[in-house]
Scaffold this motif. Structure first.
Motif, PDB file in Angstrom:
ATOM      1  N   THR A  33      38.433  42.724  34.549  1.00 38.18           N
ATOM      2  CA  THR A  33      39.517  42.253  35.148  1.00 38.18           C
ATOM      3  C   THR A  33      39.091  41.284  36.304  1.00 38.18           C
ATOM      4  O   THR A  33      38.033  41.282  36.888  1.00 38.18           O
ATOM      5  N   LYS A  34      39.940  40.499  36.752  1.00 37.22           N
ATOM      6  CA  LYS A  34      39.839  39.499  37.893  1.00 37.22           C
ATOM      7  C   LYS A  34      39.653  40.450  39.282  1.00 37.22           C
ATOM      8  O   LYS A  34      38.433  39.906  39.819  1.00 37.22           O
ATOM      9  N   LYS A  35      40.100  41.446  39.329  1.00 30.03           N
ATOM     10  CA  LYS A  35      39.972  42.445  40.459  1.00 30.03           C
ATOM     11  C   LYS A  35      38.680  42.901  40.405  1.00 30.03           C
ATOM     12  O   LYS A  35      37.926  42.956  41.486  1.00 30.03           O
ATOM     13  N   GLU A  36      38.053  43.254  39.441  1.00 26.44           N
ATOM     14  CA  GLU A  36      36.763  43.872  39.333  1.00 26.44           C
ATOM     15  C   GLU A  36      35.657  42.738  39.752  1.00 26.44           C
ATOM     16  O   GLU A  36      34.571  43.129  40.238  1.00 26.44           O
ATOM     17  N   ASN A  37      35.913  41.728  38.880  1.00 24.44           N
ATOM     18  CA  ASN A  37      35.022  40.559  39.573  1.00 24.44           C
ATOM     19  C   ASN A  37      34.876  40.354  41.097  1.00 24.44           C
ATOM     20  O   ASN A  37      34.054  40.266  41.733  1.00 24.44           O
ATOM     21  N   ILE A  38      36.092  40.201  41.520  1.00 27.30           N
ATOM     22  CA  ILE A  38      36.159  39.865  42.919  1.00 27.30           C
ATOM     23  C   ILE A  38      35.556  41.098  43.736  1.00 27.30           C
ATOM     24  O   ILE A  38      34.891  40.547  44.643  1.00 27.30           O
ATOM     25  N   GLU A  39      35.919  42.355  43.458  1.00 29.81           N
ATOM     26  CA  GLU A  39      35.482  43.335  44.079  1.00 29.81           C
ATOM     27  C   GLU A  39      33.971  43.163  44.101  1.00 29.81           C
ATOM     28  O   GLU A  39      33.149  43.886  45.142  1.00 29.81           O
ATOM     29  N   ALA A  40      33.293  43.191  42.941  1.00 24.53           N
ATOM     30  CA  ALA A  40      31.561  43.207  42.764  1.00 24.53           C
ATOM     31  C   ALA A  40      31.217  42.281  43.635  1.00 24.53           C
ATOM     32  O   ALA A  40      30.135  42.513  44.224  1.00 24.53           O
ATOM     33  N   ILE A  41      31.712  40.880  43.522  1.00 24.30           N
ATOM     34  CA  ILE A  41      31.005  39.957  44.338  1.00 24.30           C
ATOM     35  C   ILE A  41      31.215  40.140  46.144  1.00 24.30           C
ATOM     36  O   ILE A  41      30.126  40.042  46.684  1.00 24.30           O
ATOM     37  N   GLU A  67      57.586  38.740  48.437  1.00 23.74           N
ATOM     38  CA  GLU A  67      58.128  38.384  46.915  1.00 23.74           C
ATOM     39  C   GLU A  67      57.523  37.712  46.132  1.00 23.74           C
ATOM     40  O   GLU A  67      57.718  37.633  44.801  1.00 23.74           O
ATOM     41  N   LEU A  68      56.272  37.034  46.545  1.00 21.52           N
ATOM     42  CA  LEU A  68      55.375  36.412  45.397  1.00 21.52           C
ATOM     43  C   LEU A  68      54.374  37.156  44.937  1.00 21.52           C
ATOM     44  O   LEU A  68      53.705  36.907  43.987  1.00 21.52           O
ATOM     45  N   ARG A  69      54.438  38.478  45.477  1.00 24.75           N
ATOM     46  CA  ARG A  69      53.197  39.574  44.962  1.00 24.75           C
ATOM     47  C   ARG A  69      53.625  39.781  43.622  1.00 24.75           C
ATOM     48  O   ARG A  69      54.715  39.996  43.193  1.00 24.75           O
ATOM     49  N   THR A  70      52.318  40.116  42.987  1.00 29.51           N
ATOM     50  CA  THR A  70      52.528  40.543  41.268  1.00 29.51           C
ATOM     51  C   THR A  70      52.906  41.875  41.402  1.00 29.51           C
ATOM     52  O   THR A  70      52.591  42.664  42.081  1.00 29.51           O
ATOM     53  N   LYS A  71      53.940  42.126  40.378  1.00 31.19           N
ATOM     54  CA  LYS A  71      54.376  43.726  40.191  1.00 31.19           C
ATOM     55  C   LYS A  71      53.584  44.504  39.435  1.00 31.19           C
ATOM     56  O   LYS A  71      53.736  44.813  38.310  1.00 31.19           O
ATOM     57  N   LEU A  78      45.673  40.230  44.466  1.00 36.37           N
ATOM     58  CA  LEU A  78      44.486  39.486  43.948  1.00 36.37           C
ATOM     59  C   LEU A  78      44.442  38.803  42.331  1.00 36.37           C
ATOM     60  O   LEU A  78      43.913  38.211  42.087  1.00 36.37           O
ATOM     61  N   CYS A  79      45.421  39.439  41.854  1.00 38.73           N
ATOM     62  CA  CYS A  79      45.597  38.937  40.346  1.00 38.73           C
ATOM     63  C   CYS A  79      46.690  37.950  40.451  1.00 38.73           C
ATOM     64  O   CYS A  79      47.967  37.997  40.622  1.00 38.73           O
ATOM     65  N   HIS A  80      46.308  36.441  40.170  1.00 40.69           N
ATOM     66  CA  HIS A  80      47.069  35.484  40.176  1.00 40.69           C
ATOM     67  C   HIS A  80      46.547  34.637  39.135  1.00 40.69           C
ATOM     68  O   HIS A  80      45.693  34.752  38.467  1.00 40.69           O
ATOM     69  N   VAL A  84      40.773  29.813  39.875  1.00 44.35           N
ATOM     70  CA  VAL A  84      39.410  29.916  40.747  1.00 44.35           C
ATOM     71  C   VAL A  84      40.192  30.901  41.908  1.00 44.35           C
ATOM     72  O   VAL A  84      41.229  30.572  42.429  1.00 44.35           O
ATOM     73  N   THR A  85      39.295  31.759  42.553  1.00 42.52           N
ATOM     74  CA  THR A  85      39.591  32.406  43.676  1.00 42.52           C
ATOM     75  C   THR A  85      38.651  32.047  44.830  1.00 42.52           C
ATOM     76  O   THR A  85      37.400  31.981  44.272  1.00 42.52           O
ATOM     77  N   TRP A  86      39.075  31.605  46.014  1.00 43.74           N
ATOM     78  CA  TRP A  86      38.101  30.888  47.147  1.00 43.74           C
ATOM     79  C   TRP A  86      38.102  31.999  48.171  1.00 43.74           C
ATOM     80  O   TRP A  86      39.132  32.554  48.688  1.00 43.74           O
TER      81      TRP A  86
END
Length: 341
Positions: A33-41, A67-71, A78-80, A84-86
């Motif tokens: 998942t995107k979160k797992e990628n980010i966390e590992a980095i 209100e913009l947060r993912t449900k 982190l999931c959007h 690219v995540t910066w």
């Protein structure tokens, strides 16, 4: 007939083999998942004592606007949908990064790591501005400006933020990504419209605190709203050192005491004006002769004896004049009226 049976048998065998391979691949390498990628980095850099901080506007907006947060209970920040995540690191962390095994560790975990090196156009850690001056650029060599980390369909871009300027005029600066090499960059970057991809950026230095987003601990601006306000106006245009040298060869710089005193006073005026206008969240720019001095000679025009700033009428705030008066300025003239528009 026999031949057809043999071909059918081979086809069934191939399909069975592919199914087994797919099952084993999914079992041994489950979807990341995107979160797992980010966390590992993030954790890999933190273990190397490198302060990595979040700069992604899409995530920081969720911090400011709930209100913009993912449900999702596990990944609301982190999931959007952006490709690219910066993130950022400071320029003084480059030595730590080079000495560490960060790249090797990430590659062992199936990440593709690409380091971007570009011309260093100012003395590292110094305040001089010598951009676009070929003689200086060649002597300064190259420096690490971005780290692109990709695994599966997720890309993280870490920009290096360098400290530039002196004293109260110091700021953070990052290089743009090299547009000429875009075909060699991960495809996700091609669909990113963030200006930090296309332009260098400059930011007022900001205080950072540790935050936990979806269980991932990372540094971020203490006041994310203030940082986001800067992002929209962060495009940085360097003054042309070569043009300035050519100008001063033709018209030698005024080194008189009067010129030095004016420069000091003018910089103090700009400093005070910036503090006041920043407090009012009013963006401004160098105008008229002050802008000409920056463009033509990377300096103030000392004989002009004034400082010119501009703001948009839409950004006008009636508190501007009272605040300037409290800051020690005197009102000399008023030209026009807001009601004229």
């Amino acid at each position: 007939m026999k031949r057809r049976h043999i071909l059918c048998g081979l086809l069934l065998l191939s399909i069975t083999f592919l199914i087994i391979q797919s099952y084993l691949f999914l079992y041994l390498y489950p979807a990341i998942t995107k979160k797992e990628n980010i966390e590992a980095i993030v954790k890999t850099l933190q273990l190397a004592n490198i302060d990595i901080f979040l700069t992604d506007p899409h995530i920081l907006k969720k911090v400011v606007q709930p209100e913009l947060r993912t449900k999702s209970s596990s990944c609301s920040f982190l999931c959007h949908d952006e490709p690219v995540t910066w993130f950022g690191i400071h320029g003084n962390s480059i030595a730590l990064y080079k000495q560490s095994s960060v790249k090797q560790t990430l590659e062992e975990n199936r990440f593709i790591v690409r380091e971007i090196f570009q011309q260093q156009t100012w003395p590292q850690g110094g305040a001089g501005v010598v951009a676009n001056d070929d003689s200086n650029v060649e002597a300064l060599g190259t420096t690490l400006t971005h780290i692109l980390i990709n695994r599966e369909r997720y890309t993280v871009c870490i920009s290096v933020f360098f400290s530039r300027g002196q004293h109260v005029f110091s700021y953070l600066w990052h290089h743009k990504l090299p547009i000429a090499d875009l075909n060699e960059l991960p495809w996700q970057l091609l669909s990113s419209d963030l200006q930090m991809l296309h332009f260098p950026g400059a930011y007022d230095k900001f205080e950072m605190v540790k935050v936990s987003l979806d269980g991932v601990s990372v540094l971020a601006a203490r006041y994310p709203g203030s940082y986001l306000h800067q992002v929209s106006a962060a495009t940085f245009i360097e003054c042309n050192g070569t043009r300035a040298k050519q100008f001063f060869r033709k018209y030698p710089k005024d080194k008189s005491q009067n010129a030095k005193e004016f420069q000091q006073q003018a910089l103090e005026i700009v400093k005070k004006a910036k503090i006041i206008l920043d407090q009012l969240a009013v963006p401004f720019w160098l105008s008229s002769g002050t802008c000409l001095g920056w463009y033509r000679q990377c300096d103030l025009i000392t004989y002009s004896q004034d400082v010119d700033l501009g703001i948009r009428i839409d950004d006008y705030n009636p508190k501007i004049m009272p605040m300037f008066k409290r800051g020690g300025f005197l009102l000399d003239h008023i030209f026009g009226k807001v009601s004229y528009l």
